[in-house]
Design a protein around this motif. Structure first.
Motif, PDB file in Angstrom:
ATOM      1  N   PRO A 396       0.815  -1.235   0.000  1.00 42.52           N
ATOM      2  CA  PRO A 396       0.000   0.000   0.000  1.00 42.52           C
ATOM      3  C   PRO A 396       0.839   1.271   0.000  1.00 42.52           C
ATOM      4  CG  PRO A 396      -0.078  -1.082   2.143  1.00 42.52           C
ATOM      5  CD  PRO A 396       0.579  -2.037   1.207  1.00 42.52           C
ATOM      6  N   SER A 399       1.683   2.052  -3.502  1.00 39.62           N
ATOM      7  CA  SER A 399       0.474   2.503  -4.191  1.00 39.62           C
ATOM      8  C   SER A 399       0.238   3.978  -3.922  1.00 39.62           C
ATOM      9  CB  SER A 399      -0.726   1.673  -3.725  1.00 39.62           C
ATOM     10  OG  SER A 399      -1.898   2.075  -4.380  1.00 39.62           O
ATOM     11  N   VAL A 400       0.439   4.394  -2.674  1.00 39.50           N
ATOM     12  CA  VAL A 400       0.255   5.808  -2.314  1.00 39.50           C
ATOM     13  C   VAL A 400       1.327   6.661  -2.967  1.00 39.50           C
ATOM     14  CG1 VAL A 400       0.348   7.457  -0.411  1.00 39.50           C
ATOM     15  CG2 VAL A 400      -0.974   5.345  -0.170  1.00 39.50           C
ATOM     16  N   ASN A 403       0.910   6.209  -7.182  1.00 41.64           N
ATOM     17  CA  ASN A 403      -0.376   6.626  -7.744  1.00 41.64           C
ATOM     18  C   ASN A 403      -0.818   7.987  -7.234  1.00 41.64           C
ATOM     19  OD1 ASN A 403      -0.218   4.123  -8.886  1.00 41.64           O
ATOM     20  ND2 ASN A 403      -2.078   3.300  -7.981  1.00 41.64           N
ATOM     21  N   VAL A 404      -0.790   8.179  -5.911  1.00 38.23           N
ATOM     22  CA  VAL A 404      -1.312   9.423  -5.337  1.00 38.23           C
ATOM     23  C   VAL A 404      -0.292  10.553  -5.434  1.00 38.23           C
ATOM     24  CG1 VAL A 404      -2.242  10.509  -3.264  1.00 38.23           C
ATOM     25  CG2 VAL A 404      -2.805   8.118  -3.773  1.00 38.23           C
ATOM     26  N   CYS A 439      -8.723   2.301  -4.267  1.00 39.62           N
ATOM     27  CA  CYS A 439      -8.815   3.472  -3.381  1.00 39.62           C
ATOM     28  C   CYS A 439      -7.779   4.526  -3.753  1.00 39.62           C
ATOM     29  CB  CYS A 439      -8.631   3.035  -1.931  1.00 39.62           C
ATOM     30  SG  CYS A 439      -8.819   4.386  -0.750  1.00 39.62           S
ATOM     31  N   SER A 440      -6.561   4.082  -4.108  1.00 40.80           N
ATOM     32  CA  SER A 440      -5.523   5.049  -4.481  1.00 40.80           C
ATOM     33  C   SER A 440      -5.954   5.842  -5.721  1.00 40.80           C
ATOM     34  CB  SER A 440      -4.191   4.338  -4.742  1.00 40.80           C
ATOM     35  OG  SER A 440      -4.228   3.575  -5.930  1.00 40.80           O
ATOM     36  N   LYS A 441      -6.609   5.194  -6.669  1.00 40.52           N
ATOM     37  CA  LYS A 441      -7.084   5.897  -7.867  1.00 40.52           C
ATOM     38  C   LYS A 441      -8.238   6.833  -7.530  1.00 40.52           C
ATOM     39  CE  LYS A 441      -5.762   5.380 -11.548  1.00 40.52           C
ATOM     40  NZ  LYS A 441      -4.694   6.120 -12.258  1.00 40.52           N
ATOM     41  N   CYS A 444      -6.739   9.908  -6.251  1.00 44.82           N
ATOM     42  CA  CYS A 444      -6.234  10.707  -7.386  1.00 44.82           C
ATOM     43  C   CYS A 444      -7.365  11.501  -8.023  1.00 44.82           C
ATOM     44  CB  CYS A 444      -5.596   9.794  -8.428  1.00 44.82           C
ATOM     45  SG  CYS A 444      -4.116   8.937  -7.889  1.00 44.82           S
ATOM     46  N   SER A 611       2.903   6.797   4.268  1.00 45.22           N
ATOM     47  CA  SER A 611       3.428   5.753   3.379  1.00 45.22           C
ATOM     48  C   SER A 611       4.915   5.522   3.575  1.00 45.22           C
ATOM     49  CB  SER A 611       3.149   6.117   1.919  1.00 45.22           C
ATOM     50  OG  SER A 611       3.961   7.191   1.496  1.00 45.22           O
ATOM     51  N   MET A 623      -6.205   5.777   4.323  1.00 47.53           N
ATOM     52  CA  MET A 623      -6.891   5.764   3.034  1.00 47.53           C
ATOM     53  C   MET A 623      -8.401   5.628   3.242  1.00 47.53           C
ATOM     54  SD  MET A 623      -4.287   3.346   0.785  1.00 47.53           S
ATOM     55  CE  MET A 623      -4.994   3.718  -0.816  1.00 47.53           C
TER      56      MET A 623
END
Length: 642
Positions: A396, A399-400, A403-404, A439-441, A444, A611, A623
């Motif tokens: 995760p 991912s943060v 993506n974020v 969730c990360s998307k 965004c 993160s 998140m």
């Protein structure tokens, strides 16, 4: 008995002839000359009597040979003997006709200059004219007969019998392409039509059959195990799963033009463009059209930056945008080898476009700022993201960060360097997310939408319009189930499906990118565009269909259970969202909850810091606080939802 011996002799002769490359051109020339002389003799004998011909044999033979010289000149002018008889076409017959007319006109001109008592005038003009007509009919007949013999013996024996689905321009075009092709691998045995008024009729000498439950029986009666699909019937066969099922179960192979190709309905069709179908070609969907002119006007001559340019979506975006001749393409990806492939593709196909391929991570803020400062893109298409659900469940923090934080860096730089538009590629997994990736998307989406609103409210100085595009699975992308199933079938199975009831929406990569282009260029900023993904597909049905198409035997389907974060079906809207229509029937605008930009920035700052500093459970907890509808499924993070 004599009859069968005669047929056997013709069969052996035709096979001997057709097994050769071709008769020498002089043989064809001699044959045509003999036909002309034979026609002269026959017509004169019929009109004047055989006795008259025999009494004046020497004089008449000399006259016939003299007149033949003019036909020989015409044969040379029109190259009537340079073709291969077995491949004769209408054009060849036309040339033969013109050659005979030209020769006849030259004879008429010469006879006009001769005296009435000249020995060449022993043959009347009427006889010469009728003989010319008879000769051309005989030469046409020879060519037609040889072609028929070739089609019905040697070529038929070598070619694969096929039916053609479609009786309009597409079907007829395929049939003509097959007939005109030298050594075609197909022989047309019939046509298939959905139209009641066409059934039972004949087209190009072949019967048109009804597209019903008896079609397979009709094809088997003719020994046909291949169906060629007219490009105009691609959509019809995709949306007729019963027909496809019957054909596949009977072992009938289906050939059609690839889904990525299109036929304009006007240019000549070549049956060699057809290929045996993949599962992608047969999934039900509607054809997608976009306003190419409007997209062209916005992108031509502009500087365009694409992140994730080496990925499935990003590389297709490169190909499609290149068609509009931008001034410059700035292509960013951290995957060196795939990006190198994109670089070679651009150098080979569009050397006229300046394309900068940059290997870098979008999370490297200083490097991204350097790139924006140098190239100052007019449009930014943001496709870079980590997308594999199980991987992101285990990572995760990455991912943060990717993506974020990566999205925030690119979005902020687009504002700072005054890009006209920022188009973000999102996913249906962002709706009511059940996993970390989705969730990360969604975060965004929240960030870029709140940034767009802050610009419009005057809280942030900038001119950039932020647009989000949200769609489901794309066929053939990296990580898609279809390449995985193909590999499992190749290895003999089993095919692994997580759940017997799991369904997904699918769209071709080129179609998805077309909608991204139109939504991105036509949006005014702040919208989340939702694509109509068509009909959902049950994954187990997809697996069964792929096994049938492959022809593999004894390949089992094994259910492995839902993976971490996976849900049975994807959505494109959450429960609180509704949609509004747009300029395109396949594109809707999701009406979602608005967020305050300052609050979003604070939450993103805390999340990014988490993160780096905190464990996975704490990262996912933050998140969920930011996206309350994020409910984990089949995941260790389910404890956070209690």
């Amino acid at each position: 008995m004599d009859y069968y011996r005669y047929l056997d002799m013709i069969w052996k002769l035709s096979n001997w002839y057709f097994s050769k490359d071709a008769l020498p051109y002089w043989c064809i020339f001699v044959l045509d000359c003999l036909i002309v002389l034979g026609a002269d003799v026959l017509v004169y004998a019929l009109n004047n009597g055989t006795l008259s011909f025999l009494q004046n044999f020497v004089q008449l033979t000399g006259a016939f040979c003299f007149y033949l010289l003019f036909y020989v000149v015409s044969f040379r002018m029109f190259h009537t003997y340079s073709g291969v008889i077995r491949y004769s076409s209408f054009i060849d017959l036309q040339r033969m006709g013109f050659a005979m007319i030209t020769g006849l006109l030259m004879i008429i001109g010469v006879r006009y200059l001769l005296n009435e008592d000249c020995w060449l005038m022993a043959v009347g003009m009427k006889d010469i004219g009728i003989a010319a007509l008879l000769a051309v009919l005989m030469m046409w007949s020879v060519r037609v007969f040889v072609k028929y013999l070739y089609d019905s013996t040697f070529n038929r024996r070598r070619g694969k019998r096929v039916f053609i689905y479609g009786v309009k321009a597409g079907g007829v075009g395929l049939a003509k392409s097959i007939r005109n092709q030298v050594d075609s691998r197909y022989v047309v045995s019939g046509f298939v039509s959905d139209r009641q008024d066409m059934q039972g009729r004949f087209l190009m000498g072949k019967r048109v059959y009804s597209n019903d439950e008896h079609l397979v029986e009709k094809m088997e009666d003719f020994g046909v195990h291949t169906l060629l699909v007219s490009p105009l019937k691609n959509e019809a066969i995709r949306n007729n799963p019963e027909m496809v099922e019957r054909l596949i179960k009977a072992g009938i192979r289906i050939y059609m033009i690839s889904a990525a190709q299109e036929w304009d309905g006007k240019s000549d069709l070549d049956h060699r463009q057809l290929k045996e179908v993949d599962i992608e070609d047969l999934l039900p969907r509607d054809k997608i059209e976009i306003d190419l002119k409007a997209v062209e006007e916005l992108l031509t001559g502009k500087s365009i930056l694409i992140t994730g340019a080496a990925g499935s979506i990003g590389s297709e975006m490169v190909r499609q945008i290149a068609k509009f001749t931008p001034q410059k393409l700035i292509l960013i990806d951290q995957a060196e080898t795939p990006l190198h492939d994109v670089r070679l593709m651009m150098a080979r196909k569009r050397p006229d476009i300046e394309a900068e391929t940059i290997v870098s991570d979008i999370c490297m803020k200083e490097r991204m700022e350097e790139i924006f400062g140098i190239y100052r893109p007019d449009y930014v298409f943001h496709a870079a993201a980590y997308k594999h659900v199980p991987m992101m469940e285990n990572n995760p923090g990455e991912s943060v960060r990717n993506n974020v934080e990566g999205t925030r860096i690119i979005a902020d730089l687009a504002v700072k360097y005054r890009a006209k538009k920022f188009v973000m590629v999102s996913t249906d997994k962002a709706v009511n997310p059940t996993n970390v990736m989705g969730c990360s998307k969604r975060i965004c989406e929240i960030y870029v939408q709140s940034l767009d609103k802050a610009e419009k409210d005057g809280k942030v100085e900038g001119v950039t319009q932020f647009v989000t595009t949200r769609f489901g699975n794309v066929l053939g992308s990296n990580g898609s189930v279809i390449p995985l199933f193909k590999e499992q079938i190749k290895q003999g199975g089993p095919i692994t499906v997580t759940h017997p009831d799991i369904i997904r929406f699918f769209m071709l990569i080129p179609e998805a990118c077309k909608l991204v282009l139109e939504a991105g260029t036509m949006g005014n900023g702040g919208e989340i565009f939702v694509f109509d993904m068509g009909k959902p597909v049950k994954i187990v049905d997809l697996a069964r269909r792929m096994i049938q198409l492959s022809g593999a035997k004894n390949v089992e389907i094994k259910f492995t259970g839902l993976r971490d974060g996976e849900k049975l079906y994807e959505e494109v809207l959450n429960e609180e969202e509704t949609t509004k229509p747009t300029f395109h029937p396949k594109i809707k605008i999701a009406q979602v909850r608005e967020y305050d930009y300052a609050d979003v920035c604070r939450q993103v700052d805390e999340l990014v810091a988490s993160s780096v500093e905190e464990d996975d459970m704490e990262i996912v907890k933050r998140m969920k606080e930011m996206v309350p509808e994020f409910k984990s499924k089949h995941s260790v993070y389910e404890v956070l939802d209690k």
